[in-house]
Design an enzyme around this catalytic site. Structure first.
Site, mmCIF file in Angstrom:
data_model
loop_
_atom_site.group_PDB
_atom_site.id
_atom_site.type_symbol
_atom_site.label_atom_id
_atom_site.label_comp_id
_atom_site.label_asym_id
_atom_site.label_seq_id
_atom_site.Cartn_x
_atom_site.Cartn_y
_atom_site.Cartn_z
ATOM 1 N N GLY A 95 0.411 -9.771 58.082
ATOM 2 C CA GLY A 95 1.190 -9.497 59.282
ATOM 3 C C GLY A 95 0.394 -8.697 60.298
ATOM 4 O O GLY A 95 -0.847 -8.714 60.285
ATOM 5 N N CYS B 274 5.597 6.810 57.244
ATOM 6 C CA CYS B 274 5.070 7.256 55.948
ATOM 7 C C CYS B 274 3.665 6.765 55.621
ATOM 8 O O CYS B 274 2.770 7.584 55.428
ATOM 9 C CB CYS B 274 6.039 6.843 54.842
HETATM 10 P P1 NAD Z 1 12.574 12.969 60.133
HETATM 11 O O1 NAD Z 1 11.565 13.323 61.150
HETATM 12 O O2 NAD Z 1 13.483 11.811 60.363
HETATM 13 O O3 NAD Z 1 13.499 14.236 59.814
HETATM 14 C C1 NAD Z 1 13.008 15.516 59.607
HETATM 15 C C2 NAD Z 1 14.094 16.492 60.041
HETATM 16 O O4 NAD Z 1 13.696 17.815 59.693
HETATM 17 C C3 NAD Z 1 14.349 16.514 61.552
HETATM 18 O O5 NAD Z 1 15.714 16.284 61.808
HETATM 19 C C4 NAD Z 1 13.919 17.910 61.990
HETATM 20 O O6 NAD Z 1 14.678 18.421 63.060
HETATM 21 C C5 NAD Z 1 14.148 18.694 60.720
HETATM 22 N N1 NAD Z 1 13.386 19.954 60.640
HETATM 23 C C6 NAD Z 1 12.104 20.192 60.990
HETATM 24 N N2 NAD Z 1 11.786 21.480 60.748
HETATM 25 C C7 NAD Z 1 12.880 22.065 60.218
HETATM 26 C C8 NAD Z 1 13.158 23.370 59.741
HETATM 27 N N3 NAD Z 1 12.223 24.308 59.748
HETATM 28 N N4 NAD Z 1 14.396 23.621 59.261
HETATM 29 C C9 NAD Z 1 15.338 22.651 59.245
HETATM 30 N N5 NAD Z 1 15.131 21.395 59.680
HETATM 31 C C10 NAD Z 1 13.915 21.091 60.150
HETATM 32 O O7 NAD Z 1 11.742 12.756 58.784
HETATM 33 P P2 NAD Z 1 12.074 11.785 57.567
HETATM 34 O O8 NAD Z 1 11.643 10.399 57.905
HETATM 35 O O9 NAD Z 1 13.450 12.037 57.080
HETATM 36 O O10 NAD Z 1 11.032 12.342 56.498
HETATM 37 C C11 NAD Z 1 11.182 13.615 55.906
HETATM 38 C C12 NAD Z 1 10.214 13.726 54.754
HETATM 39 O O11 NAD Z 1 10.509 12.734 53.765
HETATM 40 C C13 NAD Z 1 8.754 13.493 55.136
HETATM 41 O O12 NAD Z 1 7.949 14.305 54.349
HETATM 42 C C14 NAD Z 1 8.534 12.038 54.774
HETATM 43 O O13 NAD Z 1 7.195 11.755 54.488
HETATM 44 C C15 NAD Z 1 9.388 11.913 53.530
HETATM 45 N N6 NAD Z 1 9.857 10.554 53.259
HETATM 46 C C16 NAD Z 1 10.290 9.768 54.278
HETATM 47 C C17 NAD Z 1 10.769 8.495 53.989
HETATM 48 C C18 NAD Z 1 11.223 7.596 55.096
HETATM 49 O O14 NAD Z 1 11.385 6.402 54.855
HETATM 50 N N7 NAD Z 1 11.470 8.087 56.290
HETATM 51 C C19 NAD Z 1 10.811 8.032 52.674
HETATM 52 C C20 NAD Z 1 10.388 8.888 51.660
HETATM 53 C C21 NAD Z 1 9.910 10.151 51.960
#
Ligand code: NAD
Length: 433
Positions: free
Chosen positions: A254, A261
């Site tokens: 693709g 991630c």
């Molecule tokens: P995101 O950016 O959608 O959400 C992160 C949230 O954390 C935001 O709403 C932000 O405002 C909040 N935040 C930041 N600093 C903060 C603090 N000090 N106190 C409270 N809230 C705070 O991120 P996401 O996609 O949900 O990913 C979060 C983690 O999970 C990352 O480490 C990512 O690698 C991991 N992860 C993501 C996925 C995915 O598909 N998105 C899957 C598995 C793991």
């Protein structure tokens, strides 16, 4: 159980709602007041199938609440999940500042024994680091665990509610037991809960993402070869995928992978490896191939027009980094759009969910159309970048009428080349004759 989930993004929101659905009392907290206000009004800030229903049900039943008061949520909780972002820092490592900030708040609000579990993807050693940060302020005992999340955006609710596996990494037997108890209903007492030490759990998450990404880059690299030697990567994919040792998933050539991630996690694991004097060569190649692949669609379009894109109108279908999400972080469509704009083309685009996020970046530099056919109207070529269902079987007769030239670039190999060529289209896929 009383839970606090810190960070209400894709992971925290799904996890918080999922835990609540199994009867737990969950406070989802975030520093973003705007996000929390939306959630309190019953709006869901992201698009994720099924999430709105799950949140509405559990909020109504009083098991799920939203707040910006991180400290109170921590004080009330038996388990605190850290689900904040861990974006890529300038040096390629994972930026742990949000995780560490939450750790400090936890330390200052530790009023009784709590388990602190990281759901965020964090480098090996973060559990140890958190133990130090929390311990610097703590007057009560606590345990730290790594509980990486494996949900996929677009199918996150299903993945969370019916996980393939739950990884619980902690050196503390009490933390393991508490987390196992929490997750038992999700796996119905099967053996899908894996207990391990924190470092192995932390590395497992990066290993999974690196392995998946490497399959994609492998196939993308092979797609280049297929084109050069006159083979069809789609037939090759089916041929190799029939071997159960290989399996059918993550073998699709693709436009390169994007998302929040894979790119940052590859970079972070390379950084971790480098910091202990090891070079993960396959991961490095995966990254390099992906960077090249993300430019491929733009070069194919450019080559078709002999490099003369100025004044041309190119339609783009699919902007999210994959279907069923509004997430455009690192999306290949953005790389394509940037290149097209740079070359002087006009871009008309459509996506079922991601257009507000795209509008926030490009403003009126590109034209976003409410309908997929509207985006194609009068275009010199149509490029499909994300394989949303509605793009799979469009009305090709209509497309032929509305495109100013019947030229299709199939970035996901979702269309039949022979059929389309038979209809008079100029068709270009990825790795196909
Ligand atoms: P995101 O950016 O959608 O959400 C992160 C949230 O954390 C935001 O709403 C932000 O405002 C909040 N935040 C930041 N600093 C903060 C603090 N000090 N106190 C409270 N809230 C705070 O991120 P996401 O996609 O949900 O990913 C979060 C983690 O999970 C990352 O480490 C990512 O690698 C991991 N992860 C993501 C996925 C995915 O598909 N998105 C899957 C598995 C793991």
């Amino acid at each position: 159980m009383q839970l606090a989930v810190v960070g209400t993004g894709y992971v925290g929101l799904v996890a918080g709602a999922g835990f609540a659905d199994f009867g737990n009392d969950v406070a989802c907290v975030d520093v973003s007041a705007a996000k929390i206000e939306m959630l309190k009004r019953g709006e869901v800030p992201i698009y994720e199938p099924g999430l709105d229903v799950l949140i509405a049900k559990n909020t109504r039943d009083g098991r799920l609440r939203f707040s910006t008061d991180v400290a109170s949520a921590i004080r009330d909780a038996e388990i605190v999940f850290i689900a904040v972002g861990t974006p890529q820092a300038d040096d390629g490592s994972a930026d742990l500042s949000a995780v560490e900030a939450v750790g400090e708040t936890i330390g200052k609000n530790l009023n009784n024994f709590k388990v602190i579990a990281t759901k965020s993807t964090v480098p090996v050693g973060t559990a140890d680091r958190l133990r130090q940060i929390i311990g610097a302020n703590a007057t009560q005992p606590f345990a730290v665990a790594s509980n990486p999340e494996f949900l996929k955006e677009g199918d996150a609710v299903n993945d969370f509610m019916k996980p393939d596996r739950v990884i619980i990494g902690s050196d503390d037997p009490k933390a393991r037991e508490i987390l196992r108890h929490l997750y038992n209903p999700f796996v119905r007492a099967s053996d899908r809960i894996q207990l391990m030490d924190a470092r192995s759990a932390e590395l497992t998450k990066y290993a999974a993402n690196a392995l998946l990404a490497s399959r994609i880059s492998f196939m993308n690299d092979l797609a280049v070869l297929a084109e050069k030697v006159g083979a069809d990567i789609e037939l090759v994919r089916k041929g190799v995928g029939a071997d159960p040792r290989i399996g059918t998933k993550f073998l699709f050539a693709g436009p390169g992978f994007g998302g929040s991630c894979f790119p940052k996690d590859l970079s972070a694991i390379l950084y971790t490896a480098g910091s202990v004097g090891h070079d993960l060569e396959i991961v490095r190649a995966t990254e390099r191939i992906n960077a090249r692949q993300k430019r491929l669609l733009a070069s194919k379009v450019s080559a078709h027009f002999d490099g003369a894109l100025k004044g041309k109108t190119i339609a783009v279908w699919g902007l999210a980094f994959k279907p069923q999400t509004d997430d455009i972080r690192e999306a290949p469509a953005l790389t394509l759009i940037d290149a097209l704009l740079e070359a002087g083309a006009t871009v008309q685009a459509h996506d079922p969910q991601a257009m507000p996020n795209v509008r926030a970046i490009y403003g009126n530099r590109i034209l976003l159309s409410d309908g997929m056919y509207g985006a194609a109207e009068g275009a010199d070529a149509l490029v499909v970048v994300t394989e949303w269902h509605e793009y799979r079987r469009p009305d090709f007769h209509r497309l032929k009428r509305i495109l100013s030239s019947p030229t299709l670039f199939d970035g996901r190999n979702i269309w039949e080349p022979d059929e389309l060529r038979g209809m008079g289209f100029v068709y270009t896929g990825i790795g196909r004759k």
